[in-house]
Scaffold this motif. Structure first.
Motif, PDB file in Angstrom:
ATOM      1  N   ILE A 128       1.736  10.278  -4.587  1.00 13.42           N
ATOM      2  CA  ILE A 128       2.088  11.584  -4.006  1.00 13.42           C
ATOM      3  C   ILE A 128       3.295  12.176  -4.731  1.00 13.42           C
ATOM      4  N   ALA A 129       4.275  11.350  -4.994  1.00 11.13           N
ATOM      5  CA  ALA A 129       5.482  11.833  -5.671  1.00 11.13           C
ATOM      6  C   ALA A 129       5.152  12.359  -7.066  1.00 11.13           C
ATOM      7  N   ASN A 130       4.293  11.668  -7.796  1.00 12.32           N
ATOM      8  CA  ASN A 130       3.902  12.124  -9.133  1.00 12.32           C
ATOM      9  C   ASN A 130       3.171  13.455  -9.079  1.00 12.32           C
ATOM     10  N   GLU A 131       2.299  13.628  -8.041  1.00 12.44           N
ATOM     11  CA  GLU A 131       1.578  14.896  -7.884  1.00 12.44           C
ATOM     12  C   GLU A 131       2.558  16.047  -7.652  1.00 12.44           C
ATOM     13  N   LYS A 132       3.518  15.832  -6.803  1.00 14.14           N
ATOM     14  CA  LYS A 132       4.487  16.900  -6.488  1.00 14.14           C
ATOM     15  C   LYS A 132       5.374  17.218  -7.699  1.00 14.14           C
ATOM     16  N   VAL A 143       0.831  -1.203   0.000  1.00 13.08           N
ATOM     17  CA  VAL A 143       0.000   0.000   0.000  1.00 13.08           C
ATOM     18  C   VAL A 143       0.869   1.258   0.000  1.00 13.08           C
ATOM     19  N   ALA A 144       1.885   1.232   0.828  1.00 14.27           N
ATOM     20  CA  ALA A 144       2.785   2.394   0.903  1.00 14.27           C
ATOM     21  C   ALA A 144       3.456   2.647  -0.436  1.00 14.27           C
ATOM     22  N   THR A 145       3.798   1.574  -1.116  1.00 12.31           N
ATOM     23  CA  THR A 145       4.462   1.719  -2.407  1.00 12.31           C
ATOM     24  C   THR A 145       3.564   2.445  -3.405  1.00 12.31           C
ATOM     25  N   VAL A 146       2.309   2.016  -3.489  1.00 13.56           N
ATOM     26  CA  VAL A 146       1.390   2.621  -4.447  1.00 13.56           C
ATOM     27  C   VAL A 146       1.085   4.070  -4.090  1.00 13.56           C
ATOM     28  N   ARG A 147       0.782   4.330  -2.808  1.00 12.25           N
ATOM     29  CA  ARG A 147       0.359   5.677  -2.413  1.00 12.25           C
ATOM     30  C   ARG A 147       1.507   6.684  -2.466  1.00 12.25           C
ATOM     31  N   CYS A 148       2.680   6.290  -2.002  1.00  9.71           N
ATOM     32  CA  CYS A 148       3.813   7.215  -2.024  1.00  9.71           C
ATOM     33  C   CYS A 148       4.196   7.574  -3.458  1.00  9.71           C
ATOM     34  N   GLU A 149       4.038   6.620  -4.356  1.00 12.01           N
ATOM     35  CA  GLU A 149       4.331   6.906  -5.754  1.00 12.01           C
ATOM     36  C   GLU A 149       3.338   7.908  -6.323  1.00 12.01           C
ATOM     37  N   LYS A 204      10.696   6.376  -2.261  1.00 10.00           N
ATOM     38  CA  LYS A 204       9.942   7.175  -3.223  1.00 10.00           C
ATOM     39  C   LYS A 204      10.327   8.651  -3.160  1.00 10.00           C
ATOM     40  N   ARG A 205      10.694   9.122  -1.996  1.00  9.17           N
ATOM     41  CA  ARG A 205      11.161  10.514  -1.879  1.00  9.17           C
ATOM     42  C   ARG A 205      12.454  10.694  -2.657  1.00  9.17           C
ATOM     43  N   GLN A 206      13.342   9.712  -2.518  1.00  8.27           N
ATOM     44  CA  GLN A 206      14.608   9.777  -3.257  1.00  8.27           C
ATOM     45  C   GLN A 206      14.363   9.753  -4.761  1.00  8.27           C
ATOM     46  N   GLN A 207      13.414   8.926  -5.189  1.00  7.53           N
ATOM     47  CA  GLN A 207      13.077   8.886  -6.614  1.00  7.53           C
ATOM     48  C   GLN A 207      12.527  10.222  -7.097  1.00  7.53           C
ATOM     49  N   LEU A 208      11.650  10.847  -6.270  1.00  9.40           N
ATOM     50  CA  LEU A 208      11.091  12.154  -6.615  1.00  9.40           C
ATOM     51  C   LEU A 208      12.200  13.191  -6.728  1.00  9.40           C
ATOM     52  N   GLU A 209      13.115  13.178  -5.763  1.00  6.12           N
ATOM     53  CA  GLU A 209      14.212  14.147  -5.769  1.00  6.12           C
ATOM     54  C   GLU A 209      15.092  13.967  -7.002  1.00  6.12           C
ATOM     55  N   GLU A 210      15.399  12.723  -7.323  1.00  6.58           N
ATOM     56  CA  GLU A 210      16.220  12.448  -8.505  1.00  6.58           C
ATOM     57  C   GLU A 210      15.518  12.897  -9.780  1.00  6.58           C
ATOM     58  N   LYS A 211      14.188  12.677  -9.825  1.00  6.09           N
ATOM     59  CA  LYS A 211      13.417  13.061 -10.999  1.00  6.09           C
ATOM     60  C   LYS A 211      13.374  14.579 -11.162  1.00  6.09           C
TER      61      LYS A 211
END
Length: 673
Positions: free
Chosen positions: A250-254, A242-248, A309-316
């Motif tokens: 949130i990251a896409n929204e940001k 669940v955390a995997t899906v939801r955090c992803e 997922k935060r690290q992925q967002l930051e890298e993106k």
């Protein structure tokens, strides 16, 4: 692999020269290695990688301990050629000793998931007691065989022996804390077995299913994926999914919010045309807002997933802004380079030494670049921007080198022009009056002017901070140029040698020792005068036939005189029926290389023949004039002139006689002097 705090990292560091983190015994026994760490063995060939696994049976991981323990152990067995299993000496023979339950599970899953690849299991018995290894090893092997026999096997491996999957090795080591030196000696001996371990007969000499190094990364990922997807290993709980899906989400929204951010769009557009003041701080602030909003919304989800997922967002996000950052660096670099060029040219025009100006301007503008670059740094990024700085330094060095070459070329051309002016005219004048001392005078002139030029040139390039070899090379080039000017002028003048010979002959033949025009009265020895004039012309020819800037001695003048001026011998040759050796029947001079030859012997012979032909008319005219003068001196006035003297008087007679005399002179083509 092995129990927590059993000294696995310490063993690996001593055995392979790695630098894995070790437990500090004074702080208590706790988990040191978390997860799986990898390093390259130091000094062992061929290239060997070692993995340090998290210890088993630790209290820190809690409820997830057995799942990760099984996963990591299985992964190690699946990808490794050799697995070291660390165990205490006192655990041998115990039914519930550490690693036994783990080995049982791993053996079972290994057979179901993977094909046999002949992994070597090396059991390292730690803190061995007085019991000899030969007594301990059979017990340990029996325990391992029991574990293997007790494992339920699929149909494909019902009768498969342990040796098809594993080679079993057993070693024992003394206590590291109580017998450190003995421990180190034993480890050093064990280390030797890992050199060329994959050769036949080595520890892993019979391994199978080898993956090429280029495919190792992908292979390891796939193996881990298989292990993670195996439900028998208590894989990730529902909360993680669940955390995997939801955090992803949130990251896409940001990420989308950042892309549409007005301030970011303004910066992105502005940086395309030029540098943006405060670039780094402005972008860092916008990025920080996006990441902070993500943290606030994802705070209650699984920490591991949230962080990933935060690290992925930051890298993106950083990947998105990197082109703008690169443009900013490019503007800073090009702007710094232009300002450096201006300052450098200004310093040179002000009279500063080249090396000093280059060093001062380089230091100043590299520091300026660092200052401007600091203003462009993005806090969240850890990019290596050294390439931009290195590129600027290369551009600066290239410009300095270009200006250096141009200045040196300009200086060289200036001194070459001076040498050309100082040598060409005087050398031409010396060759025009060629005599026995001509080449000595030319050499003296060359040495003098070259020394002056070299002295001035050395002073001029002193500010360029060049090494001695480079200076010597430039000076040698200038000296060669000076010599080249003289040689070129000599070659040029040699092409006019016939004209000069005729001019010299005409001067000496038609003028006396006081440089007055000769009057052929009949008393002159025309043969002697002709010989003298021709000898002088031959002297000029002998000077012009070769370049004599070295100290070599030649007999060219003697050869020419003997061959061309010795008329008696020449006449004798004509009378002989057998032709003798001709010293001029050659294309080279003795002791004179072809590179310094201006006129060959054969060419000299041809030139002399032409010279004699073209000067013979002058000699013939002189002989005719001399004979006419003699006839005029014997002439007496006719009888009518005497009668006219009496009848007309002296004055009228004088006029009549003069007209008659002048008329006769004109008939004889003879001067009226």
């Amino acid at each position: 692999m092995g129990p927590q705090s059993s000294g696995k990292s310490t063993l690996l560091n001593h055995l392979f020269g790695t630098n894995f983190r070790e437990m500090d015994a004074f702080k208590g026994r706790s988990q040191t290695t978390k997860g799986i760490w990898m390093a390259r063995c130091a000094g062992i060939e061929p290239c060997t990688l070692v993995m340090d696994l998290e210890g088993t049976d630790g209290r820190e991981r809690g409820e997830d301990d057995t799942a990760f323990e099984k996963q990591s152990a299985l992964f190690a067995l699946a990808v490794s050629d050799i697995v070291l299993i660390n165990m205490w000496c006192h655990d041998i023979g115990r039914e519930q000793a550490a690693n036994k339950p783990l080995l049982k599970t791993v053996f079972q899953v290994m057979m179901r998931l993977f094909s046999p690849r002949k992994t070597t299991l090396m059991f390292v018995i730690r803190d061995k007691t007085r019991t000899p290894l030969e007594n301990l090893e059979p017990v340990l092997r029996e325990d391992i065989q029991k574990i293997w026999d007790s494992v339920p096997k699929p149909e494909a491996h019902k009768e498969t022996p342990l040796s098809d999957f594993f080679n079993v090795e057993v070693v024992a080591l003394s206590s590291y804390e109580e017998k450190e030196e003995q421990f180190k000696d034993q480890v050093a001996s064990l280390r030797q077995r890992f050199f060329h371990s994959i050769t036949p007969g080595g520890l892993a000499g019979d391994r199978r299913g080898v993956v090429p190094a280029s495919g190792f990364s992908f292979s390891a990922q796939e193996i881990w994926k298989v292990i993670k997807e195996n439900k028998d290993l208590d894989l990730p709980a529902h909360k993680v999914m669940v955390a995997t899906v939801r955090c992803e989400e949130i990251a896409n929204e940001k990420y989308g919010s950042f892309v549409a951010n007005e301030k970011w769009c303004q910066i992105e557009e502005a940086v395309e045309s030029g540098p943006v003041s405060g670039f780094g701080k402005k972008l860092s602030a916008i990025l920080n807002i996006s990441l902070s909003e993500y943290d606030a919304e994802a705070i209650y989800f699984d920490e591991g997933v949230r962080s990933a997922k935060r690290q992925q967002l930051e890298e993106k996000l950083l990947q998105l802004v990197q082109p703008a950052h690169q443009s900013m660096l490019s503007h800073i670099r090009s702007g710094t380079l232009e300002k450096f060029k201006e300052a450098f040219d200004k310093a040179l025009n002000a009279g500063d030494g080249f090396s000093l100006a280059a060093q001062t301007c380089t230091q100043s503008y590299m520091a300026q670049f660092d200052e401007w670059h600091a203003d462009a740094v993005i806090e969240q990024a850890n990019w290596d921007t050294s390439k931009a700085r290195d590129k600027l330094r290369r551009d600066i060095d290239a410009h300095i080198a270009s200006v250096h070459a141009a200045k040196l070329s300009e200086l060289t051309s200036s001194f070459e022009a001076k040498l050309n002016e100082a040598l060409s005219g005087p050398v031409e004048a010396l060759l025009d009056g060629a005599n026995s001392g001509t080449w000595a005078a030319i050499k003296k002139l060359l040495r003098h002017e070259t020394a002056l030029a070299v002295s001035g040139f050395s002073n001029a390039i002193s500010g360029f901070d060049m090494d001695g070899q480079s200076k010597d090379k430039l000076i040698a080039s200038l000296e060669n140029y000076a010599r080249g000017v003289v040689e070129a002028k000599a070659r040029e003048e040699s092409g006019r040698v016939l004209i000069r010979m005729k001019d010299r002959f005409s001067m000496l033949f038609s003028h006396d020792s006081d440089s007055m025009p000769r009057i052929w009265t009949g008393k002159e020895d025309i043969r002697a005068i002709t010989k003298t004039a021709r000898s002088a012309s031959l002297k000029l020819l002998s000077v012009m036939v070769a370049i004599r800037l070295d100290d070599d001695v030649d007999n060219i003048e003697t050869t020419l005189s003997s061959a061309l001026m010795d008329t008696k011998n020449n006449a004798a040759v004509k009378d002989r029926s057998i032709i003798t050796f001709d010293p001029l029947a050659s294309s080279s001079w003795e002791k004179i290389p072809s590179s310094r030859t201006l006129i060959t012997p054969v060419q000299c012979k041809s030139l002399w023949r032409q010279f004699r032909t073209e000067t013979e008319y002058t000699v013939t005219q002189a002989i005719s004039a001399q004979e006419a003068h003699k006839r005029n001196n014997n002439w007496l006035p006719p009888p009518w002139a005497i009668v006219a003297l009496v009848v007309l008087g002296f004055n009228e007679f004088h006029d009549t006689f003069e007209k008659s005399f002048v008329f006769r002179c004109h008939l004889c083509s003879f001067s009226t002097h």
